[in-house]
Scaffold this active site. Structure first.
Site, mmCIF file in Angstrom:
data_model
loop_
_atom_site.group_PDB
_atom_site.id
_atom_site.type_symbol
_atom_site.label_atom_id
_atom_site.label_comp_id
_atom_site.label_asym_id
_atom_site.label_seq_id
_atom_site.Cartn_x
_atom_site.Cartn_y
_atom_site.Cartn_z
ATOM 1 N N ALA A 140 -21.014 7.107 -46.893
ATOM 2 C CA ALA A 140 -19.690 7.732 -47.040
ATOM 3 C C ALA A 140 -19.250 7.610 -48.487
ATOM 4 O O ALA A 140 -19.557 6.620 -49.153
ATOM 5 C CB ALA A 140 -18.680 7.064 -46.125
ATOM 6 N N ALA A 141 -18.547 8.635 -48.981
ATOM 7 C CA ALA A 141 -18.024 8.606 -50.348
ATOM 8 C C ALA A 141 -16.597 9.126 -50.333
ATOM 9 O O ALA A 141 -16.326 10.179 -49.753
ATOM 10 C CB ALA A 141 -18.889 9.455 -51.271
ATOM 11 N N ALA A 142 -15.679 8.381 -50.930
ATOM 12 C CA ALA A 142 -14.266 8.759 -50.966
ATOM 13 C C ALA A 142 -13.761 8.730 -52.401
ATOM 14 O O ALA A 142 -14.549 8.589 -53.348
ATOM 15 C CB ALA A 142 -13.459 7.822 -50.075
ATOM 16 N N SER A 143 -12.468 8.843 -52.577
ATOM 17 C CA SER A 143 -11.900 8.967 -53.922
ATOM 18 C C SER A 143 -12.032 7.690 -54.736
ATOM 19 O O SER A 143 -12.147 7.733 -55.959
ATOM 20 C CB SER A 143 -10.427 9.370 -53.831
ATOM 21 O OG SER A 143 -9.708 8.420 -53.083
ATOM 22 N N LEU A 144 -12.003 6.535 -54.069
ATOM 23 C CA LEU A 144 -11.996 5.269 -54.811
ATOM 24 C C LEU A 144 -13.323 4.523 -54.762
ATOM 25 O O LEU A 144 -13.525 3.590 -55.534
ATOM 26 C CB LEU A 144 -10.887 4.353 -54.276
ATOM 27 C CG LEU A 144 -9.461 4.924 -54.311
ATOM 28 C CD1 LEU A 144 -8.463 3.886 -53.806
ATOM 29 C CD2 LEU A 144 -9.086 5.380 -55.717
ATOM 30 N N GLN A 146 -17.577 4.173 -52.572
ATOM 31 C CA GLN A 146 -18.521 4.675 -51.581
ATOM 32 C C GLN A 146 -19.146 3.500 -50.829
ATOM 33 O O GLN A 146 -19.114 2.361 -51.296
ATOM 34 C CB GLN A 146 -19.589 5.550 -52.228
ATOM 35 C CG GLN A 146 -20.418 4.922 -53.305
ATOM 36 C CD GLN A 146 -21.180 5.966 -54.118
ATOM 37 O OE1 GLN A 146 -20.666 7.062 -54.402
ATOM 38 N NE2 GLN A 146 -22.405 5.647 -54.505
ATOM 39 N N LYS A 161 -19.213 -1.873 -49.697
ATOM 40 C CA LYS A 161 -18.297 -0.927 -50.330
ATOM 41 C C LYS A 161 -18.309 -1.167 -51.834
ATOM 42 O O LYS A 161 -18.061 -2.295 -52.286
ATOM 43 C CB LYS A 161 -16.897 -1.150 -49.753
ATOM 44 C CG LYS A 161 -15.867 -0.105 -50.105
ATOM 45 C CD LYS A 161 -14.606 -0.377 -49.273
ATOM 46 C CE LYS A 161 -13.475 0.552 -49.621
ATOM 47 N NZ LYS A 161 -12.281 0.266 -48.805
ATOM 48 N N ASP A 296 -3.021 3.456 -43.285
ATOM 49 C CA ASP A 296 -3.879 4.639 -43.445
ATOM 50 C C ASP A 296 -4.809 4.790 -42.239
ATOM 51 O O ASP A 296 -6.028 4.756 -42.383
ATOM 52 C CB ASP A 296 -4.696 4.501 -44.736
ATOM 53 C CG ASP A 296 -5.377 5.814 -45.128
ATOM 54 O OD1 ASP A 296 -4.911 6.877 -44.686
ATOM 55 O OD2 ASP A 296 -6.369 5.762 -45.871
#
Length: 571
Positions: A140-144, A146, A161, A296
């Site tokens: 998974a890769a997000a804004s802050l 991966q 992470k 969140d």
């Protein structure tokens, strides 16, 4: 002072230090400022074009999509801004709001070699010496950051992470420019913020810096796990502190299904209704009991586990409610149920939605119109999203503002309802929330909760028999609710010094209007008699009486005598 000193050694957001640093080096900010300003100028010109040529209605959804894409292209800070704005109906018009809610913090993964280098630098050892296995690509890769899937040499399966490289300098520069813009934009913006715009930027910056501190996230996870330690339905991953740092977080891998993966959930033989109930009740527990809540809860952060538990991950965005706020929230629920809209308006003042000098008199009818219509509906027809949409209309007509903390709570509740609807299209959040709140009022052991229960049961000095019936009936729809412990708590309270006022009120309630209220008592008995088997009831009564002092028994005798005397007179 070098850039490295500013961005790496300072873990907390310090706007004054950041301002000093860039104040002496303005050229470092010029390029980024030009890109940001240019992007927004093009977007604002497009809005003006629509206005000049009367194309606003025709292009409104197109412009909303463009705004979402603009924020995504500007990177992590602005993605987070968009997510924050998606919770602010008091600041953003409805068509933009609906598009920002879709804003996903998905970005392309960064290079594996860089991620491995960050792990080795932060943990001080080669990757192969830390993990026996590590997935060749991020899962998974997000804004802050991966996430990789791995395994420790001791055999535990883990999620690793890794933060994006140079993230802190990027966020620091963007926050500096936002704060600089806020100082001269604030007087010109017709926004109902309730605070100086720079203070809002500072609060956003503080939360963002907390989110990129993985040590802080690990501590949050452990605090959350402690709160739910006695709840077998909630799973929180363990943190492996030996392999965790500022930019690397190693935690237990949870096998499960994302809550929007309905096909897999059903295929695993799980009951979507039970998963929904766990999600809603654990969310209410966070707000009304623990005061420490997951800010969140989107579908990627909640898992349905094969054994039926709800798994929570990603504890970067958490928030805390103080005791007074929790109590006021319960007050608001009580006043809403009682349809006491004047007191409810005052609750909005106490919670910060209205300023203390607001004249609440014209607001009361508006609240009654929006919330009264909702309460008149059958519980099964109630929809939290529709209520928040109606409420968002009020913020433009009355001086409401949404405090940042409650913007997050509203987003959390709407998100959870959306997840639940994906599992069951007929789901109504109140069908689960009402039993929880009723059970909470009936079984609460703190003086504050008992006061709230009395507020429900007495109105204008008169005992509300129907409300007690409704509370018990609603609470019993929760399969875990047992009326006997509640009866024991009630009896203990009634016989205590604190219960002196209630004893008097109950005698008056049973005899008010110059008659014995035997019909109401019979209805209550019919409601609970199946749960109150004689042998269980006798054990509870003996237990309570043995705990009482002789003085305690003597204290209640006048009330009992008064009731008996009245009964004799009636006969």
């Amino acid at each position: 002072m070098g850039s490295q000193t500013l961005t790496t050694n300072n873990r907390r957001y310090d706007p004054q230090e950041i301002a000093r640093y860039y104040g002496y080096r303005p050229w470092l900010a010029w390029g980024r400022a030009i890109k940001i300003i240019g992007s927004f100028v093009v977007f604002l010109l497009a809005l003006k074009w629509d206005e000049w040529f009367s194309l606003e209605e025709q292009n409104k959804y197109k412009r909303a999509t463009q705004l979402r894409q603009l924020l995504t292209n500007l990177g992590p800070t602005f993605i987070k801004v968009g997510q924050a704005l998606s919770t602010r109906p008091d600041l953003v018009r409805k068509d933009f709001l609906e598009e920002l809610i879709k804003l996903q913090d998905q970005l392309p993964a960064f290079d594996n070699a860089i991620a491995y280098k960050i792990i080795e630098t932060d943990l001080g050892r080669p990757v192969k010496d830390i993990y026996s296995e590590l997935s060749p690509e991020p899962v998974a890769a997000a804004s802050l950051g991966q996430v990789y899937r791995g395994r420790l040499y001791t055999g535990e399966e883990v999620a690793v992470k890794v933060q994006r490289p140079h993230l802190r300098p990027v966020l620091t520069l963007d926050l500096y420019l936002m704060r600089w813009a806020a100082t001269w934009l604030s007087p010109w913006l017709p926004l109902n913020l309730g605070h100086d715009l720079t203070l809002i930027v500072d609060e956003f910056g503080s939360k963002l810096f907390e989110e990129i501190d993985y040590l802080n996230e690990g501590r949050n996870a452990e605090k959350f796990a402690t709160n739910f330690r006695d709840d077998p339905r909630v799973k929180v991953p363990a943190i492996y502190w030996r392999y965790t740092s500022q930019q690397v977080l190693t935690l237990e891998w949870l096998n499960g299904f994302k809550l929007n993966d309905t096909k897999s959930i059903r295929a695993a033989g799980l009951d979507p209704e039970e998963i929904i109930k766990i999600g809603v009740t654990s969310g209410l527990q966070q707000l009304l009991e623990h005061g420490f809540f997951h800010a969140d809860p989107h579908p990627g952060n909640l898992f349905a586990m094969p054994d039926g538990r709800m798994g929570y991950i990603d504890f970067g965005m958490m928030d805390q409610l103080d005791e007074r706020t929790k109590e006021t929230l319960v007050d608001a629920v009580v006043h809403l149920v009682n349809k006491d809209y004047i007191d409810l308006a005052q609750d909005y003042v106490n919670l910060g939605f209205l300023t203390p000098d607001t004249d609440i008199r014209p607001i009361v009818p508006a609240l009654e119109m929006v919330l009264g219509n909702a309460l008149e509906q059958n519980v099964g027809d109630f929809n939290f999203k529709s209520i928040t949409d109606q409420f968002s209309e009020l913020v433009y007509d009355y001086p409401f503002r949404v405090p940042a903390k409650f913007a997050v709570i509203i987003r959390s509740l709407v998100t959870q309802e959306g997840i639940a609807l994906s599992l069951n299209r007929n789901f109504k959040i109140v069908e689960v929330a009402y039993p929880y709140v009723a059970k909470r009022l009936l079984t609460g052991e703190s003086p504050q909760i008992r006061r709230r229960l009395l507020d429900v049961l007495f109105k204008d000095g008169k005992f509300q028999w129907e409300r007690l019936e409704n509370l018990i009936a609603i609470a019993r729809t929760d399969g875990n609710f047992d009326v006997l412990p509640t009866a024991k708590l009630g009896l203990q309270y009634l016989l205590s010094d604190e219960g002196k006022y209630l004893r008097r009120q109950l005698v008056l309630a049973l005899t008010e209007d110059d008659r014995l209220h035997t019909t109401e008592v019979q209805r209550l008995w019919n409601l609970v008699k199946d749960d109150l088997q004689p042998n269980r009831l006798f054990d509870v009564a003996i237990g309570v009486l043995t705990e009482l002092s002789r003085e305690g028994v003597a204290a209640i005798l006048p009330s009992v005598t008064a009731l008996t005397t009245f009964g004799d007179k009636q006969t």
